[in-house]
Motif scaffolding. Structure first.
Motif, PDB file in Angstrom:
ATOM      1  N   GLY A 124       2.778   8.712 -18.713  1.00  0.00           N
ATOM      2  CA  GLY A 124       3.615   9.554 -17.598  1.00  0.00           C
ATOM      3  C   GLY A 124       3.321   9.803 -16.284  1.00  0.00           C
ATOM      4  O   GLY A 124       3.412  10.943 -15.730  1.00  0.00           O
ATOM      5  N   ARG A 125       2.255   8.710 -15.594  1.00  0.00           N
ATOM      6  CA  ARG A 125       2.027   9.367 -14.965  1.00  0.00           C
ATOM      7  C   ARG A 125       2.813   8.169 -13.428  1.00  0.00           C
ATOM      8  O   ARG A 125       3.042   7.690 -13.857  1.00  0.00           O
ATOM      9  N   ALA A 126       2.423   8.555 -12.172  1.00  0.00           N
ATOM     10  CA  ALA A 126       2.430   7.644 -10.862  1.00  0.00           C
ATOM     11  C   ALA A 126       1.949   6.708 -10.921  1.00  0.00           C
ATOM     12  O   ALA A 126       0.676   7.032 -11.227  1.00  0.00           O
ATOM     13  N   PRO A 127       2.194   5.788 -10.765  1.00  0.00           N
ATOM     14  CA  PRO A 127       1.140   4.389 -10.675  1.00  0.00           C
ATOM     15  C   PRO A 127       0.636   4.503  -9.503  1.00  0.00           C
ATOM     16  O   PRO A 127       1.264   5.502  -8.507  1.00  0.00           O
ATOM     17  N   PRO A 128      -0.157   4.209  -8.691  1.00  0.00           N
ATOM     18  CA  PRO A 128      -0.999   4.203  -7.567  1.00  0.00           C
ATOM     19  C   PRO A 128      -0.540   3.235  -6.525  1.00  0.00           C
ATOM     20  O   PRO A 128       0.637   2.527  -6.948  1.00  0.00           O
ATOM     21  N   VAL A 129      -0.022   3.950  -5.748  1.00  0.00           N
ATOM     22  CA  VAL A 129       0.603   3.104  -4.376  1.00  0.00           C
ATOM     23  C   VAL A 129       0.416   1.249  -3.700  1.00  0.00           C
ATOM     24  O   VAL A 129      -1.060   1.264  -4.023  1.00  0.00           O
ATOM     25  N   ALA A 130       1.235   0.565  -4.077  1.00  0.00           N
ATOM     26  CA  ALA A 130       1.381  -0.499  -4.054  1.00  0.00           C
ATOM     27  C   ALA A 130       0.494  -0.958  -2.383  1.00  0.00           C
ATOM     28  O   ALA A 130       1.287   0.078  -1.304  1.00  0.00           O
ATOM     29  N   PRO A 131      -0.233  -2.353  -1.847  1.00  0.00           N
ATOM     30  CA  PRO A 131      -0.648  -2.487  -0.837  1.00  0.00           C
ATOM     31  C   PRO A 131       0.240  -2.515   0.158  1.00  0.00           C
ATOM     32  O   PRO A 131       1.479  -2.851   0.101  1.00  0.00           O
ATOM     33  N   THR A 132       0.030  -2.041   1.147  1.00  0.00           N
ATOM     34  CA  THR A 132       0.864  -2.577   2.899  1.00  0.00           C
ATOM     35  C   THR A 132       0.603  -3.145   3.334  1.00  0.00           C
ATOM     36  O   THR A 132       0.047  -4.169   3.540  1.00  0.00           O
ATOM     37  N   ARG A 133       2.028  -3.683   3.977  1.00  0.00           N
ATOM     38  CA  ARG A 133       2.216  -4.845   5.026  1.00  0.00           C
ATOM     39  C   ARG A 133       0.505  -4.402   5.691  1.00  0.00           C
ATOM     40  O   ARG A 133      -0.037  -6.309   6.040  1.00  0.00           O
ATOM     41  N   ALA A 134       1.046  -3.466   6.333  1.00  0.00           N
ATOM     42  CA  ALA A 134      -0.734  -2.954   7.960  1.00  0.00           C
ATOM     43  C   ALA A 134      -1.522  -3.168   6.440  1.00  0.00           C
ATOM     44  O   ALA A 134      -2.534  -3.584   7.378  1.00  0.00           O
ATOM     45  N   GLU A 135      -1.698  -2.621   5.503  1.00  0.00           N
ATOM     46  CA  GLU A 135      -3.258  -3.180   4.923  1.00  0.00           C
ATOM     47  C   GLU A 135      -3.563  -5.301   4.519  1.00  0.00           C
ATOM     48  O   GLU A 135      -4.018  -5.160   4.848  1.00  0.00           O
ATOM     49  N   TYR A 136      -2.604  -5.644   4.331  1.00  0.00           N
ATOM     50  CA  TYR A 136      -2.542  -7.156   4.313  1.00  0.00           C
ATOM     51  C   TYR A 136      -3.234  -7.653   5.713  1.00  0.00           C
ATOM     52  O   TYR A 136      -3.586  -8.352   5.479  1.00  0.00           O
ATOM     53  N   ALA A 137      -2.676  -6.806   6.939  1.00  0.00           N
ATOM     54  CA  ALA A 137      -3.002  -7.514   7.845  1.00  0.00           C
ATOM     55  C   ALA A 137      -4.357  -7.362   8.362  1.00  0.00           C
ATOM     56  O   ALA A 137      -4.445  -8.523   8.619  1.00  0.00           O
ATOM     57  N   THR A 138      -4.684  -6.159   8.073  1.00  0.00           N
ATOM     58  CA  THR A 138      -5.328  -5.809   8.519  1.00  0.00           C
ATOM     59  C   THR A 138      -6.849  -6.717   7.709  1.00  0.00           C
ATOM     60  O   THR A 138      -7.552  -6.813   8.393  1.00  0.00           O
ATOM     61  N   ARG A 139      -6.935  -6.358   6.291  1.00  0.00           N
ATOM     62  CA  ARG A 139      -8.027  -7.503   5.481  1.00  0.00           C
ATOM     63  C   ARG A 139      -7.784  -8.767   5.981  1.00  0.00           C
ATOM     64  O   ARG A 139      -9.143  -9.361   6.095  1.00  0.00           O
ATOM     65  N   GLN A 140      -6.890  -9.720   6.380  1.00  0.00           N
ATOM     66  CA  GLN A 140      -6.594 -10.685   6.409  1.00  0.00           C
ATOM     67  C   GLN A 140      -6.353 -11.508   7.983  1.00  0.00           C
ATOM     68  O   GLN A 140      -6.330 -12.202   8.400  1.00  0.00           O
ATOM     69  N   ALA A 141      -6.977 -10.001   8.930  1.00  0.00           N
ATOM     70  CA  ALA A 141      -7.358 -10.419  10.122  1.00  0.00           C
ATOM     71  C   ALA A 141      -7.756 -11.734  10.807  1.00  0.00           C
ATOM     72  O   ALA A 141      -7.628 -12.551  11.310  1.00  0.00           O
ATOM     73  N   PHE A 142      -8.917 -11.819  10.297  1.00  0.00           N
ATOM     74  CA  PHE A 142      -9.686 -12.746  10.486  1.00  0.00           C
ATOM     75  C   PHE A 142      -9.476 -13.881   9.875  1.00  0.00           C
ATOM     76  O   PHE A 142      -9.537 -15.631  10.385  1.00  0.00           O
ATOM     77  N   VAL A 143      -8.841 -14.307   8.773  1.00  0.00           N
ATOM     78  CA  VAL A 143      -8.540 -15.453   7.856  1.00  0.00           C
ATOM     79  C   VAL A 143      -7.133 -15.532   8.751  1.00  0.00           C
ATOM     80  O   VAL A 143      -7.038 -16.965   9.109  1.00  0.00           O
ATOM     81  N   LEU A 144      -6.242 -15.054   8.943  1.00  0.00           N
ATOM     82  CA  LEU A 144      -5.031 -15.110   9.590  1.00  0.00           C
ATOM     83  C   LEU A 144      -5.251 -15.593  11.083  1.00  0.00           C
ATOM     84  O   LEU A 144      -4.835 -17.102  11.227  1.00  0.00           O
ATOM     85  N   ALA A 145      -6.020 -15.474  11.609  1.00  0.00           N
ATOM     86  CA  ALA A 145      -6.148 -15.718  13.461  1.00  0.00           C
ATOM     87  C   ALA A 145      -6.755 -17.727  13.624  1.00  0.00           C
ATOM     88  O   ALA A 145      -6.746 -18.446  13.990  1.00  0.00           O
TER      89      ALA A 145
END
Length: 242
Positions: free
Chosen positions: A161-182
């Protein structure tokens, strides 16, 4: 029974997408080949610390390029991998595991800063080798990493009966993938190369989806389930309509 016209090349992330790519191809009557090895992304002349001797990624890369060269009927090659882990060297969120270091024949020493340089050289090397063979290249950008084991954590959250963790955000994806996407943007500018973006379908709002209709899209913290792959089938349609 059809003659293969496309090749899917990559690591375990490519394997997680292979069924969806195959299903999309089947709708156009296309058949393909799979060149998959866990831990071995489509990088040329790059060693991964810790496991490269076990996986022999460089030998696998050259074998795939040789297969491609000997397959004139294969006009399209799809590349997929866990790009950010290799480029950044670090895990995402709560995921455990050792730091990953990349090196190549031009590397003086291993460091996280060197990972960027090796990653860019190694991915470009693989792409340019395929372009020289006259192939069309489709690079699948990384799926969003979640940072926690989706089915396990969701099951425990429901059980207790616990709330699950928050899913990753678009912003977190963009930050994590910044160099890869460039890096992918630079390759996307080459003739015959196109980048496909899974986040366009998986991150429909502020957050990136980890479930659809109550079912998990991931079977751990970063690999898509079969349902997760099916969600991306529209992304692959362009490969087979050109």
């Amino acid at each position: 029974a059809a003659t293969p016209t496309f090749l899917v090349w990559g690591d375990s992330h490519a394997r997680a997408l292979a069924d969806a790519i195959g299903a999309s191809g089947a709708q156009s009557g296309a058949a393909g080949l799979l060149a998959l090895r866990p831990g071995c992304a489509p990088l040329r002349d790059a060693e991964v610390s810790g496991h490269d001797a076990e996986h022999d990624c460089n030998a696998f890369t050259e074998a795939v390029l040789d297969l491609s060269a000997r397959s004139p009927g294969v006009t399209d090659v799809v590349l997929a991998g866990r790009w950010a882990l290799l480029a950044e060297g670090t895990r995402f969120g709560r995921e455990s595991g050792e730091t990953v270091y990349l090196s190549d024949s031009a590397t003086a020493g291993r460091s996280l800063a060197e990972n960027h340089r090796v990653f860019a050289r190694a991915l470009r090397g693989a792409v340019e080798a395929l372009v020289a063979q006259g192939k069309r290249i489709w690079i699948v950008a990384a799926v969003p990493e979640v940072g926690w084991n989706v089915p396990s954590v969701l099951a425990r959250s429901q059980r207790f009966g616990r709330a699950p963790p928050v899913a990753p955000t678009r912003a977190e994806y963009a930050t994590r993938q910044a160099f890869v996407l460039a890096t992918l943007d630079e390759l996307d500018a080459l003739p015959g190369v196109e980048v496909l973006r899974p986040d366009a379908l998986l991150c429909r709002d502020v957050h990136c989806d980890v479930t659809r209709d109550g079912l998990p899209l991931y079977f751990d913290s970063h690999h898509l389930t079969r349902l997760g792959g099916t969600t991306l089938e529209p992304l692959f349609a362009n490969i087979f309509t050109r």
